[in-house]
Motif scaffolding. Structure first.
Motif, PDB file in Angstrom:
ATOM      1  N   TRP A  64       0.848  -1.209   0.000  1.00  0.00           N
ATOM      2  CA  TRP A  64       0.000   0.000   0.000  1.00  0.00           C
ATOM      3  C   TRP A  64       0.881   1.256   0.000  1.00  0.00           C
ATOM      4  O   TRP A  64       0.632   2.213  -0.737  1.00  0.00           O
ATOM      5  CB  TRP A  64      -0.941  -0.065   1.206  1.00  0.00           C
ATOM      6  N   PHE A 108      -6.035  14.741  -6.987  1.00  0.00           N
ATOM      7  CA  PHE A 108      -4.962  14.076  -6.236  1.00  0.00           C
ATOM      8  C   PHE A 108      -5.043  14.425  -4.744  1.00  0.00           C
ATOM      9  O   PHE A 108      -4.931  13.547  -3.889  1.00  0.00           O
ATOM     10  CB  PHE A 108      -3.580  14.456  -6.796  1.00  0.00           C
ATOM     11  N   TRP A 163      -7.686  12.662  -2.879  1.00  0.00           N
ATOM     12  CA  TRP A 163      -7.325  11.262  -2.630  1.00  0.00           C
ATOM     13  C   TRP A 163      -6.390  11.138  -1.425  1.00  0.00           C
ATOM     14  O   TRP A 163      -6.618  10.301  -0.545  1.00  0.00           O
ATOM     15  CB  TRP A 163      -6.681  10.652  -3.889  1.00  0.00           C
ATOM     16  N   ILE A 219      -7.328   9.148   2.054  1.00  0.00           N
ATOM     17  CA  ILE A 219      -6.634   7.983   2.607  1.00  0.00           C
ATOM     18  C   ILE A 219      -6.063   8.296   3.991  1.00  0.00           C
ATOM     19  O   ILE A 219      -5.954   7.401   4.833  1.00  0.00           O
ATOM     20  CB  ILE A 219      -5.597   7.361   1.642  1.00  0.00           C
ATOM     21  N   ARG A 228      -8.960   7.766   6.276  1.00  0.00           N
ATOM     22  CA  ARG A 228      -9.349   6.349   6.426  1.00  0.00           C
ATOM     23  C   ARG A 228      -8.277   5.482   7.058  1.00  0.00           C
ATOM     24  O   ARG A 228      -8.502   4.286   7.261  1.00  0.00           O
ATOM     25  CB  ARG A 228      -9.717   5.779   5.049  1.00  0.00           C
ATOM     26  N   PRO A 231      -6.695   3.483   9.497  1.00  0.00           N
ATOM     27  CA  PRO A 231      -7.230   2.984  10.774  1.00  0.00           C
ATOM     28  C   PRO A 231      -6.324   3.331  11.960  1.00  0.00           C
ATOM     29  O   PRO A 231      -6.796   3.387  13.091  1.00  0.00           O
ATOM     30  CB  PRO A 231      -7.307   1.463  10.595  1.00  0.00           C
TER      31      PRO A 231
END
Lengths: 235, 235
Positions: free
Chosen positions: A91, A141, A144, A148, A151, A153
């Motif tokens: 990732w 961009f 995005w 992320i 998000r 965690p």
């Protein structure tokens, strides 16, 4: 073992993503072309089995790696700038590849007709391309990256997991380049991306990076670089 | 485990590099948007921790990977389409990243002003960019592929080592795209790159790939794709 970085001596450019990783980790390295001149860059590839298509490339003993994302994949493990977990390691790499795509667009905005011709010979085209870049691509961009971060965690302090990776360093570098090249655009957009702003600020304050940014190893941005400040492209 | 590939249903595009790897290895996969429609592509990313910036992305159980080169890095190990040796594994990846750069240029030749505007609205600019692409960029990339084939210590039958890797598959795909988009250019150049030609031909004859190319899973090239045939760009 001293790493050897091969990259153009006069610009931050793509080499900077590698420099930031080496500097953040306090790794010993030689910035070869800055010591020995840019001609080492073309001389190096002659006859070796794995010549890079273009700088930057990194030499680590017998290993020679080119392409920023591949170099960072290699260094990430060694400098502890990437997660150990395979999924998150991949990732991190995926984020870096997306940053690489963004960097290409950041370059092509002033060279839409090709890198072989001067900016002055493709200015009307650059004006058109810059409009789409400012209005569509930069927000896409940045949306995005902000998403992320939201998000993650482990929290929004890092792009991946709960500690610094090369992806955070690279995000800082892109934001730095955009702020130099498009100060008016970034002033308007900056408030919309508080998480990106926080990560970028934290990278700049990370002690080895803070020391690096104050040193003469950090080159000034300029109009030979990938991100260039042409006021007409940032009205 | 059946892999799930998410990519636009109407074009080879960047998804094709992943399809070729899955097909070459005979891996079970679903081409999700071709079965369920393109709207699955945007729906999929909503709410997941690791949304891709753009298709293609691959789902393998709980793992979701985006960016062609990262997907192939992931699949390369699993499908035995990459060397086990770390240095050569990274070299394969570096070649793939260089192919990715070439593909961006192959797209931008017909969209120099931006992907958000029609080709018809950037045709004079495309004519200029195509000239540099044909005269400078294509030969530079092909020279590099031919050189690394020549220098492969295991012989020129593969880009890396002595067996098929995803890099060979991707080289085939780029050559296929260039031959479609620039048939006149490629006719003039083809004789200069016998090693690239031999690798591309061997990939096309590799039995699972030969079967795939004859199947209706292989989409026809078209003018929505990355490599497009506009005769005026290939005089």
């Amino acid at each position: 073992m001293t790493y050897e970085l091969y990259y153009w001596s006069g610009i931050q450019g793509r080499g900077e993503y590698v420099r930031l990783a080496l500097e953040a980790a306090g790794a010993p390295y030689r910035d070869v072309a800055r010591e020995d001149g840019d001609r080492v860059l073309s001389a190096f590839g002659k006859g070796i089995e794995t010549p890079s298509f273009a700088p930057p490339f990194l030499k680590d003993g017998a290993v020679v790696v080119g392409q920023v994302a591949a170099i960072l994949l290699y260094l990430g493990d060694r400098l502890e700038l990437a997660p150990k977990d395979e999924r998150l390691r991949l990732w991190t790499h995926q984020i870096q590849l997306t940053i690489a795509d963004f960097v290409v667009e950041g370059h092509d905005v002033h060279h839409p007709i090709g890198a072989g011709q001067y900016y002055e010979d493709q200015k009307p085209e650059a004006l058109r391309r810059a409009e789409e870049f400012r209005n569509e691509r930069v927000p896409k961009f940045l949306d995005w990256f902000e998403t992320i971060l939201e998000r993650n965690p482990a929290g929004p302090d890092h792009l991946v997991g709960d500690r610094l990776t090369y992806a955070d360093l690279s995000l800082f570098q892109v934001m730095s380049g955009l702020s130099y090249a498009f100060p008016r655009l970034m002033e308007r957009l900056y408030g919309d991306y508080p998480k990106i702003a926080a990560v970028s600020a934290a990278v700049a304050k990370h002690p080895p990076i803070a020391a690096y940014l104050k040193s003469d190893r950090r080159l000034a941005p300029n109009e030979e670089d990938i991100f260039r400040h042409y006021p007409e492209l940032d009205p």
